[in-house]
Design a protein around this motif. Structure first.
Motif, PDB file in Angstrom:
ATOM      1  N   MET A   1       0.807  -1.209   0.000  1.00 15.08           N
ATOM      2  CA  MET A   1       0.000   0.000   0.000  1.00 15.08           C
ATOM      3  C   MET A   1       0.847   1.269   0.000  1.00 15.08           C
ATOM      4  N   PRO A   2       1.934   1.360   0.802  1.00 21.87           N
ATOM      5  CA  PRO A   2       2.740   2.581   0.771  1.00 21.87           C
ATOM      6  C   PRO A   2       3.349   2.850  -0.608  1.00 21.87           C
ATOM      7  N   VAL A   3       3.664   1.801  -1.361  1.00 25.91           N
ATOM      8  CA  VAL A   3       4.246   1.997  -2.686  1.00 25.91           C
ATOM      9  C   VAL A   3       3.214   2.616  -3.623  1.00 25.91           C
ATOM     10  N   ILE A   4       1.977   2.143  -3.547  1.00 28.09           N
ATOM     11  CA  ILE A   4       0.913   2.708  -4.381  1.00 28.09           C
ATOM     12  C   ILE A   4       0.665   4.163  -4.002  1.00 28.09           C
ATOM     13  N   PHE A   5       0.656   4.432  -2.702  1.00 34.07           N
ATOM     14  CA  PHE A   5       0.478   5.806  -2.226  1.00 34.07           C
ATOM     15  C   PHE A   5       1.612   6.697  -2.714  1.00 34.07           C
ATOM     16  N   LEU A   6       2.843   6.205  -2.665  1.00 32.81           N
ATOM     17  CA  LEU A   6       3.998   6.967  -3.135  1.00 32.81           C
ATOM     18  C   LEU A   6       3.886   7.263  -4.627  1.00 32.81           C
ATOM     19  N   ILE A   7       3.411   6.294  -5.399  1.00 30.97           N
ATOM     20  CA  ILE A   7       3.257   6.512  -6.843  1.00 30.97           C
ATOM     21  C   ILE A   7       2.167   7.540  -7.120  1.00 30.97           C
ATOM     22  N   ILE A   8       1.059   7.480  -6.388  1.00 31.60           N
ATOM     23  CA  ILE A   8      -0.025   8.447  -6.591  1.00 31.60           C
ATOM     24  C   ILE A   8       0.431   9.848  -6.210  1.00 31.60           C
ATOM     25  N   ILE A   9       1.041   9.987  -5.056  1.00 29.41           N
ATOM     26  CA  ILE A   9       1.552  11.287  -4.616  1.00 29.41           C
ATOM     27  C   ILE A   9       2.647  11.773  -5.568  1.00 29.41           C
ATOM     28  N   GLY A  10       3.521  10.869  -5.969  1.00 32.23           N
ATOM     29  CA  GLY A  10       4.586  11.217  -6.910  1.00 32.23           C
ATOM     30  C   GLY A  10       4.043  11.684  -8.233  1.00 32.23           C
ATOM     31  N   ALA A  11       2.981  11.023  -8.714  1.00 33.39           N
ATOM     32  CA  ALA A  11       2.373  11.445  -9.982  1.00 33.39           C
ATOM     33  C   ALA A  11       1.795  12.850  -9.862  1.00 33.39           C
ATOM     34  N   ALA A  12       1.106  13.122  -8.758  1.00 33.21           N
ATOM     35  CA  ALA A  12       0.527  14.454  -8.559  1.00 33.21           C
ATOM     36  C   ALA A  12       1.626  15.508  -8.418  1.00 33.21           C
ATOM     37  N   ALA A  13       2.644  15.186  -7.630  1.00 35.62           N
ATOM     38  CA  ALA A  13       3.744  16.143  -7.436  1.00 35.62           C
ATOM     39  C   ALA A  13       4.509  16.353  -8.729  1.00 35.62           C
ATOM     40  N   GLY A  14       4.753  15.288  -9.465  1.00 37.22           N
ATOM     41  CA  GLY A  14       5.443  15.413 -10.739  1.00 37.22           C
ATOM     42  C   GLY A  14       4.639  16.222 -11.738  1.00 37.22           C
ATOM     43  N   PHE A  15       3.326  15.997 -11.761  1.00 44.55           N
ATOM     44  CA  PHE A  15       2.460  16.766 -12.658  1.00 44.55           C
ATOM     45  C   PHE A  15       2.537  18.258 -12.331  1.00 44.55           C
ATOM     46  N   LEU A  16       2.397  18.594 -11.050  1.00 40.47           N
ATOM     47  CA  LEU A  16       2.462  20.008 -10.657  1.00 40.47           C
ATOM     48  C   LEU A  16       3.839  20.615 -10.945  1.00 40.47           C
ATOM     49  N   ALA A  17       4.893  19.863 -10.637  1.00 35.90           N
ATOM     50  CA  ALA A  17       6.248  20.383 -10.849  1.00 35.90           C
ATOM     51  C   ALA A  17       6.540  20.602 -12.330  1.00 35.90           C
ATOM     52  N   THR A  18       6.108  19.644 -13.171  1.00 37.11           N
ATOM     53  CA  THR A  18       6.372  19.826 -14.606  1.00 37.11           C
ATOM     54  C   THR A  18       5.557  20.964 -15.183  1.00 37.11           C
ATOM     55  N   ARG A  19       4.376  21.208 -14.654  1.00 31.20           N
ATOM     56  CA  ARG A  19       3.572  22.344 -15.139  1.00 31.20           C
ATOM     57  C   ARG A  19       4.156  23.679 -14.648  1.00 31.20           C
ATOM     58  N   ILE A  20       4.606  23.705 -13.418  1.00 29.48           N
ATOM     59  CA  ILE A  20       5.196  24.937 -12.880  1.00 29.48           C
ATOM     60  C   ILE A  20       6.482  25.284 -13.630  1.00 29.48           C
ATOM     61  N   MET A  21       7.288  24.265 -13.925  1.00 27.16           N
ATOM     62  CA  MET A  21       8.564  24.488 -14.619  1.00 27.16           C
ATOM     63  C   MET A  21       8.410  24.495 -16.141  1.00 27.16           C
ATOM     64  N   ASP A  22       7.178  24.340 -16.646  1.00 34.49           N
ATOM     65  CA  ASP A  22       6.871  24.331 -18.082  1.00 34.49           C
ATOM     66  C   ASP A  22       7.702  23.283 -18.815  1.00 34.49           C
ATOM     67  N   LEU A  23       7.661  22.057 -18.283  1.00 33.16           N
ATOM     68  CA  LEU A  23       8.378  20.925 -18.863  1.00 33.16           C
ATOM     69  C   LEU A  23       7.344  19.917 -19.355  1.00 33.16           C
ATOM     70  N   HIS A  24       7.423  19.538 -20.619  1.00 31.86           N
ATOM     71  CA  HIS A  24       6.452  18.623 -21.207  1.00 31.86           C
ATOM     72  C   HIS A  24       7.076  17.234 -21.312  1.00 31.86           C
ATOM     73  N   THR A  25       6.597  16.309 -20.451  1.00 31.21           N
ATOM     74  CA  THR A  25       7.137  14.951 -20.421  1.00 31.21           C
ATOM     75  C   THR A  25       5.991  13.955 -20.511  1.00 31.21           C
ATOM     76  N   ASP A  26       6.335  12.690 -20.740  1.00 31.57           N
ATOM     77  CA  ASP A  26       5.317  11.645 -20.759  1.00 31.57           C
ATOM     78  C   ASP A  26       4.971  11.231 -19.325  1.00 31.57           C
ATOM     79  N   VAL A  27       3.951  10.395 -19.192  1.00 28.07           N
ATOM     80  CA  VAL A  27       3.438  10.033 -17.869  1.00 28.07           C
ATOM     81  C   VAL A  27       4.476   9.298 -17.014  1.00 28.07           C
ATOM     82  N   PRO A  28       5.178   8.277 -17.527  1.00 29.71           N
ATOM     83  CA  PRO A  28       6.163   7.599 -16.665  1.00 29.71           C
ATOM     84  C   PRO A  28       7.282   8.526 -16.188  1.00 29.71           C
ATOM     85  N   THR A  29       7.733   9.428 -17.049  1.00 28.31           N
ATOM     86  CA  THR A  29       8.774  10.376 -16.642  1.00 28.31           C
ATOM     87  C   THR A  29       8.244  11.343 -15.592  1.00 28.31           C
TER      88      THR A  29
END
Length: 79
Positions: A1-29
């Motif tokens: 369960m913690p791994v799934i939670f880490l992936i979900i939080i990581g996806a949200a944080a990565g999405f926000l960070a890439t949008r703030i930094m104006d970086l266009h990447t694919d979902v796994p990246t």
């Protein structure tokens, strides 16, 4: 369960960070960026909290000693 939670939080944080930094990447990246950022940020914040905790503990100890000396001088009759 913690791994799934880490992936979900990581996806949200990565999405926000890439949008703030104006970086266009694919979902796994984006997920990898978020998970790695969560690990780095978590370690950094824990280190800062540890240093801050030690510093605040030292300040508290000094203030407690000052209060004890003041009480001792005030009520023991010594100057």
């Amino acid at each position: 369960m913690p791994v799934i939670f880490l992936i979900i939080i990581g996806a949200a944080a990565g999405f926000l960070a890439t949008r703030i930094m104006d970086l266009h990447t694919d979902v796994p990246t984006t997920i990898a960026i978020g998970v790695a950022g969560a690990l780095i940020g978590g370690l950094l914040l824990r280190f800062i909290a540890m240093i801050g905790g030690l510093a605040f503990g030292f300040v508290g100890a000094v203030l407690g000693a000052i209060l004890l000396i003041w009480l001792w001088q005030r009520y023991s009759g010594r100057s």
